[in-house]
Scaffold this motif. Structure first.
Motif, PDB file in Angstrom:
ATOM      1  N   GLU A 299      -9.407  20.107  -5.798  1.00 49.78           N
ATOM      2  CA  GLU A 299      -9.828  18.805  -5.280  1.00 49.78           C
ATOM      3  C   GLU A 299      -8.879  18.423  -3.887  1.00 49.78           C
ATOM      4  OE1 GLU A 299      -9.326  14.146  -6.113  1.00 49.78           O
ATOM      5  OE2 GLU A 299      -9.603  15.403  -7.850  1.00 49.78           O
ATOM      6  N   ASP A 300      -7.602  18.813  -3.819  1.00 54.13           N
ATOM      7  CA  ASP A 300      -7.111  18.606  -2.544  1.00 54.13           C
ATOM      8  C   ASP A 300      -7.500  19.571  -1.519  1.00 54.13           C
ATOM      9  OD1 ASP A 300      -5.934  16.562  -3.925  1.00 54.13           O
ATOM     10  OD2 ASP A 300      -3.970  17.553  -4.492  1.00 54.13           O
ATOM     11  N   PHE A 301      -7.544  20.677  -2.013  1.00 51.99           N
ATOM     12  CA  PHE A 301      -8.100  21.675  -0.908  1.00 51.99           C
ATOM     13  C   PHE A 301      -9.552  21.232  -0.558  1.00 51.99           C
ATOM     14  CE2 PHE A 301      -5.643  25.917  -2.055  1.00 51.99           C
ATOM     15  CZ  PHE A 301      -4.278  25.179  -2.080  1.00 51.99           C
ATOM     16  N   ARG A 302     -10.396  20.692  -1.341  1.00 59.36           N
ATOM     17  CA  ARG A 302     -11.757  20.515  -0.824  1.00 59.36           C
ATOM     18  C   ARG A 302     -11.694  19.303   0.128  1.00 59.36           C
ATOM     19  NH1 ARG A 302     -13.210  19.633  -5.643  1.00 59.36           N
ATOM     20  NH2 ARG A 302     -13.566  21.838  -6.205  1.00 59.36           N
ATOM     21  N   ALA A 303     -10.704  18.515  -0.080  1.00 57.83           N
ATOM     22  CA  ALA A 303     -10.490  17.361   0.960  1.00 57.83           C
ATOM     23  C   ALA A 303     -10.067  17.847   2.248  1.00 57.83           C
ATOM     24  CB  ALA A 303      -9.441  16.304   0.387  1.00 57.83           C
ATOM     25  N   VAL A 304      -9.305  18.936   2.158  1.00 57.72           N
ATOM     26  CA  VAL A 304      -9.060  19.591   3.687  1.00 57.72           C
ATOM     27  C   VAL A 304     -10.521  20.355   4.141  1.00 57.72           C
ATOM     28  CG1 VAL A 304      -7.647  21.657   4.633  1.00 57.72           C
ATOM     29  CG2 VAL A 304      -6.617  20.126   2.774  1.00 57.72           C
ATOM     30  N   LEU A 305     -11.227  21.019   3.404  1.00 57.45           N
ATOM     31  CA  LEU A 305     -12.459  21.703   3.591  1.00 57.45           C
ATOM     32  C   LEU A 305     -13.479  20.673   4.266  1.00 57.45           C
ATOM     33  CD1 LEU A 305     -13.473  24.477   3.510  1.00 57.45           C
ATOM     34  CD2 LEU A 305     -14.600  23.822   1.484  1.00 57.45           C
ATOM     35  N   THR A 306     -13.486  19.479   3.783  1.00 54.07           N
ATOM     36  CA  THR A 306     -14.492  18.332   4.181  1.00 54.07           C
ATOM     37  C   THR A 306     -14.021  17.545   5.291  1.00 54.07           C
ATOM     38  OG1 THR A 306     -13.760  16.918   2.557  1.00 54.07           O
ATOM     39  CG2 THR A 306     -15.580  18.314   2.020  1.00 54.07           C
ATOM     40  N   GLY A 307     -12.603  17.674   5.522  1.00 57.94           N
ATOM     41  CA  GLY A 307     -12.114  16.867   6.641  1.00 57.94           C
ATOM     42  C   GLY A 307     -11.551  15.839   6.209  1.00 57.94           C
ATOM     43  N   LYS A 308     -11.597  15.128   4.752  1.00 55.14           N
ATOM     44  CA  LYS A 308     -11.147  14.000   4.330  1.00 55.14           C
ATOM     45  C   LYS A 308      -9.418  13.828   4.302  1.00 55.14           C
ATOM     46  CE  LYS A 308     -15.050  13.121   1.022  1.00 55.14           C
ATOM     47  NZ  LYS A 308     -15.155  12.931  -0.180  1.00 55.14           N
ATOM     48  N   ASP A 309      -9.053  15.141   4.344  1.00 55.83           N
ATOM     49  CA  ASP A 309      -7.507  15.318   4.333  1.00 55.83           C
ATOM     50  C   ASP A 309      -7.217  16.131   5.768  1.00 55.83           C
ATOM     51  OD1 ASP A 309      -4.815  15.818   4.526  1.00 55.83           O
ATOM     52  OD2 ASP A 309      -4.857  16.707   2.471  1.00 55.83           O
ATOM     53  N   SER A 310      -6.701  15.507   6.710  1.00 55.10           N
ATOM     54  CA  SER A 310      -6.343  16.018   8.052  1.00 55.10           C
ATOM     55  C   SER A 310      -4.935  16.718   8.039  1.00 55.10           C
ATOM     56  CB  SER A 310      -6.720  15.091   9.116  1.00 55.10           C
ATOM     57  OG  SER A 310      -5.877  14.075   8.850  1.00 55.10           O
ATOM     58  N   SER A 311      -4.311  16.614   7.152  1.00 57.48           N
ATOM     59  CA  SER A 311      -2.894  16.878   7.065  1.00 57.48           C
ATOM     60  C   SER A 311      -2.522  18.581   7.457  1.00 57.48           C
ATOM     61  CB  SER A 311      -1.993  16.403   5.998  1.00 57.48           C
ATOM     62  OG  SER A 311      -2.495  17.273   4.883  1.00 57.48           O
ATOM     63  N   ALA A 312      -3.662  19.286   6.759  1.00 59.58           N
ATOM     64  CA  ALA A 312      -3.365  20.987   6.948  1.00 59.58           C
ATOM     65  C   ALA A 312      -3.965  21.164   8.350  1.00 59.58           C
ATOM     66  CB  ALA A 312      -4.043  21.334   6.005  1.00 59.58           C
ATOM     67  N   LYS A 313      -3.271  21.844   9.127  1.00 60.56           N
ATOM     68  CA  LYS A 313      -3.633  22.650  10.335  1.00 60.56           C
ATOM     69  C   LYS A 313      -4.743  23.626  10.305  1.00 60.56           C
ATOM     70  CE  LYS A 313      -1.652  25.164  14.249  1.00 60.56           C
ATOM     71  NZ  LYS A 313      -0.701  26.083  14.965  1.00 60.56           N
ATOM     72  N   TRP A 314      -5.780  23.505  11.023  1.00 58.10           N
ATOM     73  CA  TRP A 314      -6.938  24.484  11.304  1.00 58.10           C
ATOM     74  C   TRP A 314      -6.501  25.555  12.312  1.00 58.10           C
ATOM     75  CZ3 TRP A 314     -10.533  25.279   7.701  1.00 58.10           C
ATOM     76  CH2 TRP A 314     -10.693  24.565   6.894  1.00 58.10           C
TER      77      TRP A 314
END
Length: 724
Positions: A299-314
């Motif tokens: 679920e947390d990874f999915r938040a990164v994938l969808t942009g809801k979590d911007s803490s991870a660097k693309w």
């Protein structure tokens, strides 16, 4: 595992190797020199890879471990071909640990991985065999007082045009005194009589059949103790306290003590050690432990994938063209989907184990070491000695799939810690149970993909957006970071012919942290990227109303992917007419470890679950040193990949791994294994990998067959969710 790195010593490694023993500073040393410092390995007259006995028996010294993949057959055949040795008199033995002599040319350390055993040894062993042959020819010429050009060699027998003959055994003493040639002439591959033939069969088959093959569990040494370790139930938890009183009351328990990874119970037998561990009272500090379940991590990874979590660097790894076209496109010309892949266990048939003894700075290890250089370095850090002085006797191992080689040498380091505590050179065998291996070991990372493709008027990709979210395998490793993101996360997407054929590409990866320890798993990034690329292509073909085979052919032609096109055509040709009623076919093609594999899988539904009956495989792996072993690796890799695609899944609940054995970690049964037909594409290129490229292709081939059968795409693996 793959090979994205070449190891270099860290500052600490330099300090360890240069100062811990005797204070000797090693100036101007290469990494291999540094890692081999202290080694007492001696090299014979014919170099580090060849030994020839007075009876003419040729022993090839293999720098690569044999853990089921059969590389000893191919490695010894390369030497035997150039040496013109009698194949029936060729043996193989495992090389001692010495990175200067036995480093993997592709990895920079003595390490077996990346499907590179044959490919990195190809030139090296050809030269070794040809050099030794030249020494024998010169010895015969000297003895007979003739020109070397008048002598031929076949099956370990040298023959002069006059009819004089001599065997390797006859000339070995004289040949050993000849200076090795500096200008080595290799055979024209067209003249090979051994390489590429069915004569190249396993050299270990007899020993493994009659039980004489030696594995770590077979090791019995005088006064040897057995140890097991109590590990924390949560990843990242630390030992808070323990009470060993009851454990020490168990008959046969010798000692109980703390090591960095838990509590070690040392006993006279495995049974006593396990019973002692069960009697332990342990309290863990889980303040910094990973407490999320796998569903929450996804679920947390999915938040990164969808942009809801911007803490991870693309991090971009392929960007070109007008990216605004991806945002502007709407309607029927757009295809979008996501994919989710679970954690996977390596599930080797032989769990982790090791034998070690420590007497001061004298360290001896006996086990199935996949990464001898890593194991030497980590053992040296624990004991305080030169890495090269850590002696490792490498045995057969019952599988690895990447598990036995990790930067920390986890289980091997545990054994050295325990042996150091026991001391006085007393050997200790560390045993991990299946449950230890399943719950405390490393896993293939949980991974998510999101794909958006804009199709042109002919139904082919005009723009492709790709996002990958996964844990980094390489983060925190002692290996130097190259440019760009972790290659183990993106290989198979990066460089794909489908992206090469697409004018606009925006491909990026994010690598969020999670407390679950991850590691390369057979075919590494290709375990998920092959599925995504190949299953997406079939869905694009369906959307465009085109045959998926013809669709691929068009894209391969546009991308200049001639090898992909060739193996696809070969597999389709060999598959023949359509299968019987009720069966469906799926196709997939993927390149990994330098080889390109195409598969046609025939699938039907049995009680609602897919059953694979026949798999037609075509592979371009360069020169086929051992066709029999290539076929075996395609069969084994296909079954391993199919097992994961159908059933493979490690789940966590509140941070604890749910699976502990094969009762809940379902694997492919013998009666479920398909018939795998292997077809090798002719090639004059140097050999490339075969140990892993067969694994990632079967999953998407099956998914594509199901798509053709019921028009339903697969967006999450495994295909069958079952705990039985």
């Amino acid at each position: 595992m793959n090979a994205p790195f070449k190891p270099a010593p860290t500052r600490r490694d330099v300090v360890v190797a240069s100062t811990l023993v005797g204070g000797a500073l090693l100036v101007g040393c290469s990494p291999a020199d540094l890692m081999s410092a202290g080694s007492k390995v001696e090299v014979g007259a014919f170099g580090p890879f060849i030994k020839i006995a007075p009876d003419g028996v040729v022993t090839v010294v293999s720098k690569h471990i044999e853990f089921g993949q059969g590389n000893h057959a191919g490695l010894s055949a390369i030497v035997a071909e150039e040496l013109d040795a009698d194949w029936s008199k060729v043996k193989v033995e495992q090389a001692p640990a010495n990175a200067k002599l036995y480093a993997n040319g592709a990895l920079g350390a003595q390490l077996t991985g990346g499907s590179s055993a044959i490919s990195n040894s190809w030139d090296q062993l050809r030269k070794a065999g040809a050099g030794a042959r030249a020494m024998f020819v010169q010895a015969a010429a000297n003895k007979w007082n003739v020109a070397v050009g008048e002598i031929t060699v076949k099956d370990s027998v040298l023959t002069h045009t006059s009819g004089k003959t001599a065997t390797f055994g006859d000339l070995v003493a004289a040949a050993a005194k000849v200076n090795p040639p500096t200008d080595i002439k290799l055979k024209d591959p067209k003249t090979f009589t051994l390489i590429g033939t069915d004569r190249v069969r396993r050299k270990d088959a007899q020993a493994k059949s009659d039980g004489t093959a030696r594995y770590t569990q077979d090791v019995r040494l005088p006064d040897m103790l057995t140890a097991v370790v109590a590990h924390p139930p949560l990843f990242g938890a630390k030992l808070k306290s323990f009470d060993a009183a009851d454990a020490k009351k168990v008959a046969g328990v010798v000692d109980v003590f703390e090591i960095p990874t838990g509590v070690a119970v040392v006993a006279q037998s495995t049974y006593a050690a396990r019973m002692g561990r069960e009697a332990l009272k342990v309290e863990w500090d889980d303040g910094k432990a990973e407490k999320r379940g796998s569903a929450k991590i996804a679920e947390d990874f999915r938040a990164v994938l969808t942009g809801k979590d911007s803490s991870a660097k693309w991090e971009p790894f392929d960007q070109r063209g007008d990216l605004s076209k991806l945002d502007a496109a709407k309607g029927e010309q757009v295809f979008e989907t996501t994919y989710e892949f679970p954690y996977l266990a390596h599930a080797t048939m032989e769990p982790m184990n090791c034998v070690a003894s420590v007497d001061g700075s004298d360290v001896k290890m006996v086990f199935g070491s996949q990464g001898q250089t890593l194991d030497q370095l980590n053992a040296a850090k624990i004991v305080g000695c030169l890495p090269g002085s850590v002696q490792i006797e490498t045995l057969f191992a019952g599988g690895s799939f990447g598990r036995r080689a990790n930067f920390q040498s986890d289980y091997a380091a545990e054994c050295v810690h325990i042996a150091k505590k026991v001391g006085k050179g007393r050997p200790v065998k560390l045993v991990w149970t299946r449950e230890d291996d399943m719950r405390a070991g490393y896993f293939r990372p949980l991974t998510l993909h999101a794909v958006k493709v804009v199709l042109d008027k002919n139904g082919y990709p005009a723009a492709w957006r790709h996002r990958i979210v996964t844990q980094s395998i390489m983060k925190g490793s002692p290996m130097p970071a190259g440019k760009g993101p972790d290659g183990t996360a993106i290989e198979g997407t990066q460089g794909s012919p489908y992206l090469k054929a697409t004018p606009v590409v925006d491909a990026q990866v994010a690598l969020p942290d999670a407390g679950v320890p991850v590691l390369w798993w057979r075919s590494v990034g290709a375990t998920h990227t092959a599925f995504v690329m190949e299953h997406t292509i079939d869905q694009l073909a369906a959307k465009a109303g085109k045959d998926p085979i013809e669709y691929r052919r068009a894209l391969y032609t546009k991308a200049g992917a001639d090898r992909h096109l060739a193996v696809l055509n070969l597999a389709v040709e060999k598959a023949g007419p359509a299968p019987a009623a009720g069966w469906s076919r799926g196709v997939a093609v993927h390149e990994s470890f330098g080889s390109v594999v195409a598969q046609v899988a025939e699938v039907k539904l049995v009680d609602g679950a897919p059953r694979v009956g026949r798999v037609v495989t075509a592979i371009d792996c360069g020169v086929a040193v051992s066709p029999d072993q290539i076929a075996a690796q395609m069969e084994g890799g296909t079954c391993y990949g199919l097992s994961a695609a159908l059933y493979g899944e490690v789940t966590l609940t509140d941070g604890k791994v749910d699976q502990s054995n094969f009762d809940r970690y379902r694997v492919l049964r013998i009666n479920e294994a398909p018939t795998v037909e292997t077809n090798i594409a002719p090639s004059g290129n140097p050999p490339s990998g075969v140990g892993e490229p067969g694994t990632p292709v079967i999953g998407p081939a099956v998914a594509n067959a199901l798509l053709a059968l019921n028009k339903t795409a697969t967006t999450r693996l495994p295909l069958v969710r079952s705990n039985v």
